[in-house]
Design a protein around this motif. Structure first.
Motif, mmCIF file in Angstrom:
data_model
loop_
_atom_site.group_PDB
_atom_site.id
_atom_site.type_symbol
_atom_site.label_atom_id
_atom_site.label_comp_id
_atom_site.label_asym_id
_atom_site.label_seq_id
_atom_site.Cartn_x
_atom_site.Cartn_y
_atom_site.Cartn_z
ATOM 1 N N THR A 235 0.818 -1.222 0.000
ATOM 2 C CA THR A 235 0.000 0.000 0.000
ATOM 3 C C THR A 235 0.848 1.266 0.000
ATOM 4 O OG1 THR A 235 -0.153 -0.016 2.425
ATOM 5 C CG2 THR A 235 -1.883 -1.170 1.200
ATOM 6 N N GLY A 236 2.109 1.155 0.421
ATOM 7 C CA GLY A 236 2.967 2.330 0.468
ATOM 8 C C GLY A 236 4.432 1.972 0.404
ATOM 9 N N VAL A 237 5.216 2.849 -0.247
ATOM 10 C CA VAL A 237 6.666 2.681 -0.338
ATOM 11 C C VAL A 237 7.309 4.031 -0.055
ATOM 12 C CG1 VAL A 237 8.614 1.964 -1.762
ATOM 13 C CG2 VAL A 237 6.366 0.930 -2.142
ATOM 14 N N LYS A 238 8.296 4.038 0.836
ATOM 15 C CA LYS A 238 8.987 5.277 1.192
ATOM 16 C C LYS A 238 10.480 5.124 0.944
ATOM 17 C CE LYS A 238 9.693 6.235 5.565
ATOM 18 N NZ LYS A 238 9.449 6.619 6.981
ATOM 19 N N GLY A 239 11.096 6.150 0.324
ATOM 20 C CA GLY A 239 12.536 6.151 0.116
ATOM 21 C C GLY A 239 13.138 7.465 0.567
ATOM 22 N N LEU A 240 14.110 7.415 1.465
ATOM 23 C CA LEU A 240 14.747 8.613 2.008
ATOM 24 C C LEU A 240 16.264 8.522 1.838
ATOM 25 C CD1 LEU A 240 12.837 8.939 5.423
ATOM 26 C CD2 LEU A 240 12.220 9.942 3.215
ATOM 27 N N VAL A 241 16.856 9.581 1.285
ATOM 28 C CA VAL A 241 18.310 9.631 1.095
ATOM 29 C C VAL A 241 18.799 10.995 1.561
ATOM 30 C CG1 VAL A 241 20.228 9.436 -0.528
ATOM 31 C CG2 VAL A 241 18.113 8.128 -0.922
ATOM 32 N N LEU B 53 9.523 -2.426 -6.037
ATOM 33 C CA LEU B 53 8.611 -2.867 -4.982
ATOM 34 C C LEU B 53 7.163 -2.470 -5.240
ATOM 35 C CD1 LEU B 53 10.833 -1.903 -1.919
ATOM 36 C CD2 LEU B 53 10.429 -4.218 -2.795
ATOM 37 N N GLY B 54 6.969 -1.266 -5.758
ATOM 38 C CA GLY B 54 5.607 -0.751 -5.908
ATOM 39 C C GLY B 54 4.951 -1.068 -7.231
ATOM 40 N N GLY B 55 5.759 -1.358 -8.251
ATOM 41 C CA GLY B 55 5.217 -1.648 -9.566
ATOM 42 C C GLY B 55 5.170 -0.428 -10.468
ATOM 43 N N LYS C 230 4.723 -4.231 8.016
ATOM 44 C CA LYS C 230 5.589 -3.096 7.714
ATOM 45 C C LYS C 230 7.039 -3.569 7.770
ATOM 46 C CE LYS C 230 4.882 0.951 9.660
ATOM 47 N NZ LYS C 230 4.902 2.027 10.695
ATOM 48 N N PHE C 231 7.794 -3.247 6.722
ATOM 49 C CA PHE C 231 9.201 -3.625 6.640
ATOM 50 C C PHE C 231 10.034 -2.384 6.378
ATOM 51 C CE2 PHE C 231 6.692 -7.180 4.993
ATOM 52 C CZ PHE C 231 7.123 -8.229 5.795
ATOM 53 N N THR C 232 11.216 -2.316 7.000
ATOM 54 C CA THR C 232 12.100 -1.169 6.835
ATOM 55 C C THR C 232 13.531 -1.649 6.637
ATOM 56 O OG1 THR C 232 10.707 0.138 8.327
ATOM 57 C CG2 THR C 232 12.900 0.996 7.841
ATOM 58 N N ILE C 233 14.198 -1.121 5.621
ATOM 59 C CA ILE C 233 15.634 -1.340 5.446
ATOM 60 C C ILE C 233 16.339 -0.042 5.806
ATOM 61 C CG2 ILE C 233 17.503 -1.800 3.822
ATOM 62 C CD1 ILE C 233 15.599 -3.522 2.206
ATOM 63 N N LYS C 234 17.227 -0.115 6.779
ATOM 64 C CA LYS C 234 18.011 1.042 7.222
ATOM 65 C C LYS C 234 19.284 0.540 7.869
ATOM 66 C CE LYS C 234 17.626 5.439 9.697
ATOM 67 N NZ LYS C 234 16.759 6.312 10.516
ATOM 68 N N ASP C 235 20.364 1.286 7.711
ATOM 69 C CA ASP C 235 21.666 0.875 8.250
ATOM 70 C C ASP C 235 22.024 -0.532 7.788
ATOM 71 O OD1 ASP C 235 22.138 3.272 9.702
ATOM 72 O OD2 ASP C 235 20.747 2.586 11.243
ATOM 73 N N ASN C 236 21.632 -0.853 6.535
ATOM 74 C CA ASN C 236 21.915 -2.154 5.932
ATOM 75 C C ASN C 236 21.314 -3.311 6.712
ATOM 76 O OD1 ASN C 236 24.640 -0.359 5.219
ATOM 77 N ND2 ASN C 236 23.778 -1.505 3.507
ATOM 78 N N GLU D 187 26.515 14.428 6.547
ATOM 79 C CA GLU D 187 27.208 13.173 6.300
ATOM 80 C C GLU D 187 26.371 12.328 5.337
ATOM 81 O OE1 GLU D 187 27.509 10.871 9.866
ATOM 82 O OE2 GLU D 187 25.389 10.345 9.854
ATOM 83 N N ASN D 188 26.924 11.196 4.929
ATOM 84 C CA ASN D 188 26.172 10.253 4.110
ATOM 85 C C ASN D 188 25.404 9.325 5.042
ATOM 86 O OD1 ASN D 188 27.150 11.160 1.539
ATOM 87 N ND2 ASN D 188 29.094 10.189 2.049
ATOM 88 N N SER D 189 24.222 9.775 5.424
ATOM 89 C CA SER D 189 23.398 9.011 6.340
ATOM 90 C C SER D 189 22.828 7.779 5.641
ATOM 91 C CB SER D 189 22.258 9.894 6.851
ATOM 92 O OG SER D 189 21.496 9.227 7.827
ATOM 93 N N SER D 190 22.434 6.792 6.412
ATOM 94 C CA SER D 190 21.894 5.565 5.841
ATOM 95 C C SER D 190 20.641 5.836 5.021
ATOM 96 C CB SER D 190 21.560 4.563 6.951
ATOM 97 O OG SER D 190 20.843 3.465 6.433
ATOM 98 N N VAL D 191 20.572 5.225 3.865
ATOM 99 C CA VAL D 191 19.344 5.251 3.068
ATOM 100 C C VAL D 191 18.269 4.477 3.831
ATOM 101 C CG1 VAL D 191 18.269 4.479 0.918
ATOM 102 C CG2 VAL D 191 20.596 5.420 0.901
ATOM 103 N N GLU D 192 17.038 4.980 3.769
ATOM 104 C CA GLU D 192 15.912 4.270 4.373
ATOM 105 C C GLU D 192 14.907 3.909 3.297
ATOM 106 O OE1 GLU D 192 12.238 4.964 7.547
ATOM 107 O OE2 GLU D 192 14.119 6.066 7.803
ATOM 108 N N LEU D 193 14.535 2.654 3.268
ATOM 109 C CA LEU D 193 13.529 2.157 2.340
ATOM 110 C C LEU D 193 12.481 1.406 3.158
ATOM 111 C CD1 LEU D 193 12.886 1.823 -0.750
ATOM 112 C CD2 LEU D 193 14.025 -0.403 -0.585
ATOM 113 N N GLN D 194 11.240 1.823 3.031
ATOM 114 C CA GLN D 194 10.177 1.219 3.834
ATOM 115 C C GLN D 194 9.019 0.789 2.933
ATOM 116 O OE1 GLN D 194 7.435 3.464 6.737
ATOM 117 N NE2 GLN D 194 8.955 2.513 8.081
ATOM 118 N N VAL D 195 8.448 -0.362 3.268
ATOM 119 C CA VAL D 195 7.279 -0.861 2.554
ATOM 120 C C VAL D 195 6.190 -1.182 3.569
ATOM 121 C CG1 VAL D 195 6.345 -2.640 1.032
ATOM 122 C CG2 VAL D 195 8.684 -1.848 0.714
ATOM 123 N N ILE D 196 5.012 -0.655 3.318
ATOM 124 C CA ILE D 196 3.845 -0.979 4.130
ATOM 125 C C ILE D 196 2.889 -1.796 3.280
ATOM 126 C CG2 ILE D 196 1.862 -0.037 5.387
ATOM 127 C CD1 ILE D 196 3.561 2.394 6.050
#
Length: 337
Positions: free
Chosen positions: A141-147, A187-189, A248-254, A234-243
């Protein structure tokens, strides 16, 4: 063994050299850059300042293109027409239209053109795809990407093309966070429309944006939110989230986390650090390059193809047009020219 060359000896070339060196079936036999001062960078490998001269003299199977964006298409075209497979650093092209020209090259030639979207092969992302496909979590239902990354002004002054729209095609959206855009659409299509705002919140003398925010609507009804900037400290961790409908799943800090019923994040998997790469780039260059080499030998399509890479270019063009005209852009507008 596949005889490989690297064209462009800038910041990312050591990552490609390492991946070639550790591959099962590749050998670096030549390098090329217009800057003769880089001749000593890889002293044990023949050095050229002219691509055509290298292609004429060396018996090459594959070249790695690590050049400024505006050179990707013309050098790819030259190499393919000389009968050499191409592994291309991102982005695919300067824009979607040029991406279509690269697609035509790929479809008209027996030579393969692979694109370096290495984060598709991160352990955490592969596992996330498995969870979404195999577990009863419901529809996305949702995908979030933060860089949120950092680029000093010298990043642009040392290599001015990076700040010029004609040569770069954009700023953070095409040079840093294009990987996140790519993963969001995986992920979202297929995406239906986009509303975006591109801006500059640093005082750098550049034409391209350093910051972007966008709202995407996928054809399946899912929503996507995206933000990228080069203005952080700084080069902060990319965050990728899928709801999804049920999870709910989140990829952050690898790391891949799953949020439990109590709202707490539980660690599910962590990427394995790999020598020879900047970890915040994503640790999977070697896996992707090995896959491409195997595809060359097996004559398969098991790699990131030009067609796979086109949606990210479509997203970038839609974001630029939306910001310029301050309105929602239907993807069909870009597709139909």
């Amino acid at each position: 063994m596949l005889r490989a060359a690297i064209i462009g000896l800038g910041d990312v070339s050591p990552v490609h050299k390492y991946a070639i060196d550790v591959s099962d079936n590749g050998e670096l036999v030549a390098v090329c850059d217009v800057n003769e001062a880089l001749k000593t960078k890889y002293p044990d490998v023949p050095f050229y300042t002219d691509v055509e001269a290298m292609l004429e003299k060396e018996d090459l199977d594959v070249v790695h293109i690590c050049l400024p964006h505006y050179l990707h298409y013309p050098v790819t075209k030259l190499c393919v027409e000389k009968g050499v497979h191409v592994f291309q650093e991102k982005p695919l092209a300067l824009d979607y239209e040029e991406g279509l020209k690269t697609l035509a090259l790929a479809e008209e030639s027996s030579k393969k053109i692979g694109v370096c979207f290495q984060n598709r092969y991160n352990e955490t992302f592969l596992e996330l795809k498995r969870l979404l496909a195999d577990e009863n979590v419901g529809a996305v239902t949702g995908v979030k990407g933060l860089v949120a990354w950092h680029r000093p002004e010298t990043y642009y002054t040392i290599k001015p093309w990076r700040g010029q729209m004609e040569f770069a095609g954009g700023g953070s959206i095409i040079n840093q966070a294009i990987h996140t855009l790519d993963l969001m659409q995986v992920l979202g299509g297929e995406i239906d429309r986009c509303k975006a705002s591109l801006s500059n919140i640093t005082d750098y003398d550049i034409e391209v944006e350093d910051t972007a925010v966008a709202n995407f609507t996928f054809k399946n009804g899912a929503r996507g939110f995206y933000m990228s900037t080069n203005a952080y400290v700084e080069n902060s961790s990319v965050e990728l989230q899928v709801i999804t409908e049920k999870a709910k799943f989140t990829i952050k800090d690898n790391c891949l986390y799953r949020t439990n019923s109590s709202g707490e994040k539980e660690l599910h998997l962590q990427d394995t650090p790999i020598e020879g790469t900047k970890f915040y780039y994503g640790p999977s260059h070697s896996a992707l390059i090995q896959r491409f080499y195997n595809a060359i030998e097996a004559d398969s399509d098991d790699y990131v193809t030009v067609r796979d890479a086109l949606p990210a270019m479509l997203m970038i063009d839609a974001m630029k047009l939306s910001s310029k005209e301050k309105r929602t852009i239907e993807m069909e507008e870009i597709i139909n020219g």
